[in-house]
Write an enzyme that holds these catalytic residues in place. Sequence first.
Site, PDB file in Angstrom:
ATOM      1  N   ARG A  58       0.828  -1.194   0.000  1.00 16.47           N
ATOM      2  CA  ARG A  58       0.000   0.000   0.000  1.00 16.47           C
ATOM      3  C   ARG A  58       0.869   1.252   0.000  1.00 16.47           C
ATOM      4  O   ARG A  58       2.040   1.217   0.372  1.00 16.47           O
ATOM      5  CB  ARG A  58      -0.913   0.010   1.226  1.00 16.47           C
ATOM      6  CG  ARG A  58      -0.170   0.054   2.565  1.00 16.47           C
ATOM      7  CD  ARG A  58      -1.152  -0.110   3.721  1.00 16.47           C
ATOM      8  NE  ARG A  58      -0.477  -0.192   5.011  1.00 16.47           N
ATOM      9  CZ  ARG A  58      -0.223   0.837   5.792  1.00 16.47           C
ATOM     10  NH1 ARG A  58      -0.562   2.058   5.394  1.00 16.47           N
ATOM     11  NH2 ARG A  58       0.353   0.676   6.958  1.00 16.47           N
ATOM     12  N   THR A 107      25.241  -4.667   6.874  1.00 15.14           N
ATOM     13  CA  THR A 107      26.117  -5.043   5.772  1.00 15.14           C
ATOM     14  C   THR A 107      27.465  -5.490   6.311  1.00 15.14           C
ATOM     15  O   THR A 107      28.082  -4.777   7.100  1.00 15.14           O
ATOM     16  CB  THR A 107      26.324  -3.843   4.820  1.00 15.14           C
ATOM     17  OG1 THR A 107      25.048  -3.383   4.388  1.00 15.14           O
ATOM     18  CG2 THR A 107      27.166  -4.241   3.627  1.00 15.14           C
ATOM     19  N   ALA A 132      26.230  -5.048  12.927  1.00 14.90           N
ATOM     20  CA  ALA A 132      25.958  -6.424  13.355  1.00 14.90           C
ATOM     21  C   ALA A 132      26.043  -7.375  12.168  1.00 14.90           C
ATOM     22  O   ALA A 132      25.315  -7.199  11.185  1.00 14.90           O
ATOM     23  CB  ALA A 132      24.584  -6.519  14.010  1.00 14.90           C
ATOM     24  N   PRO A 133      26.907  -8.384  12.238  1.00 13.23           N
ATOM     25  CA  PRO A 133      26.946  -9.386  11.178  1.00 13.23           C
ATOM     26  C   PRO A 133      25.639 -10.157  11.061  1.00 13.23           C
ATOM     27  O   PRO A 133      25.310 -10.658   9.991  1.00 13.23           O
ATOM     28  CB  PRO A 133      28.087 -10.316  11.617  1.00 13.23           C
ATOM     29  CG  PRO A 133      28.884  -9.542  12.590  1.00 13.23           C
ATOM     30  CD  PRO A 133      27.926  -8.623  13.273  1.00 13.23           C
ATOM     31  N   HIS A 162      24.863 -20.035   3.143  1.00 15.19           N
ATOM     32  CA  HIS A 162      24.029 -18.907   2.754  1.00 15.19           C
ATOM     33  C   HIS A 162      23.550 -19.047   1.313  1.00 15.19           C
ATOM     34  O   HIS A 162      24.044 -19.890   0.563  1.00 15.19           O
ATOM     35  CB  HIS A 162      24.804 -17.584   2.895  1.00 15.19           C
ATOM     36  CG  HIS A 162      24.940 -17.112   4.315  1.00 15.19           C
ATOM     37  ND1 HIS A 162      25.862 -17.648   5.188  1.00 15.19           N
ATOM     38  CD2 HIS A 162      24.269 -16.161   5.018  1.00 15.19           C
ATOM     39  CE1 HIS A 162      25.747 -17.045   6.364  1.00 15.19           C
ATOM     40  NE2 HIS A 162      24.798 -16.139   6.284  1.00 15.19           N
ATOM     41  N   LYS A 166      24.937 -14.012  -1.902  1.00 13.38           N
ATOM     42  CA  LYS A 166      25.757 -13.351  -0.882  1.00 13.38           C
ATOM     43  C   LYS A 166      27.135 -13.068  -1.458  1.00 13.38           C
ATOM     44  O   LYS A 166      27.747 -13.932  -2.092  1.00 13.38           O
ATOM     45  CB  LYS A 166      25.864 -14.238   0.357  1.00 13.38           C
ATOM     46  CG  LYS A 166      26.605 -13.576   1.510  1.00 13.38           C
ATOM     47  CD  LYS A 166      26.485 -14.399   2.785  1.00 13.38           C
ATOM     48  CE  LYS A 166      27.248 -13.758   3.931  1.00 13.38           C
ATOM     49  NZ  LYS A 166      26.802 -12.384   4.231  1.00 13.38           N
ATOM     50  N   GLY A 172      29.999 -12.623   7.764  1.00 11.95           N
ATOM     51  CA  GLY A 172      30.333 -11.822   8.931  1.00 11.95           C
ATOM     52  C   GLY A 172      30.002 -12.546  10.223  1.00 11.95           C
ATOM     53  O   GLY A 172      30.711 -12.403  11.230  1.00 11.95           O
TER      54      GLY A 172
END
Length: 273
Positions: A58, A107, A132-133, A162, A166, A172
């Site tokens: 929306r 990141t 933060a990893p 992952h 990536k 990280g």
Amino acid sequence: METLERNEKTIKVAVAGAKGRMGQEVVKMLIQDPTLEFVVAVDSKLHGVDVGEAIGGRTLGVQFVQSVEEAFQKYQPDVLVDFTTPQTVFQHMELSLQYKVRPVIGTTGLSTEQMEDLTRRYTEAKLGGIIAPNFAIGAILCMKFAAMAAKYMPHVEIIELHHDRKLDAPSGTALKTAELIAKSRAELAQGHPQEEESIPGARGAEYHGFRIHSVRLPGMVAHQEVLFGATGQTLSIRHDSINRESFMPGVNMAIKAAMNMDTLVYGLENLLD
């Protein structure tokens, strides 16, 4: 179409990378929390487009602007949430310093030198921020438990898995886990002293005597297993993020915590008791 209502007493948040998969989850989280005000998003290709319409939802009454600096100048956010790329995030953090905007960075891929430089400058400026990893609470607990176990079972290897889009390897999260493990145990060269790789890289990347292995496959999100071996026993500590929504409670926590901090911290575990 319905437009998002504004509240003047909220934490004003800008989002870089809002069109990406993580960014879209951040947007959903922001508009569901009445204490947070989503004010602007950054994407040079979507300048002037309503964010809600761009991500298939929306109308939100929040537009994309061309650059982080434009977002800071026009909207004066309190916090920047950034899920972009290592190539751009360092510049965004320098701009955050200049405009006194608190960064929450998801990141990974910043160099050790960049991290040390940013930490020093944010501390001097008494400006809070978080890199933060991983923002999944379960992943943070996995790191903590692995560091505890390494003190008693020093033979360890990390396997991280992952999605195949990536960019950095190892992740990280794996690097942060490895750092915590290395602090908990005496350095130990594992494996047979005469072992040889018939295919280079078969044993994974070496870090302080133990190995980190990276897997990249479609269908995965973010997964990590830390394996410990000792005489007659093994221990496995594993965390799986099934979807990107799993990271949002941590992002929410980081946004609110950054407002009461006067330095840059690395790792969400610093916010947990």
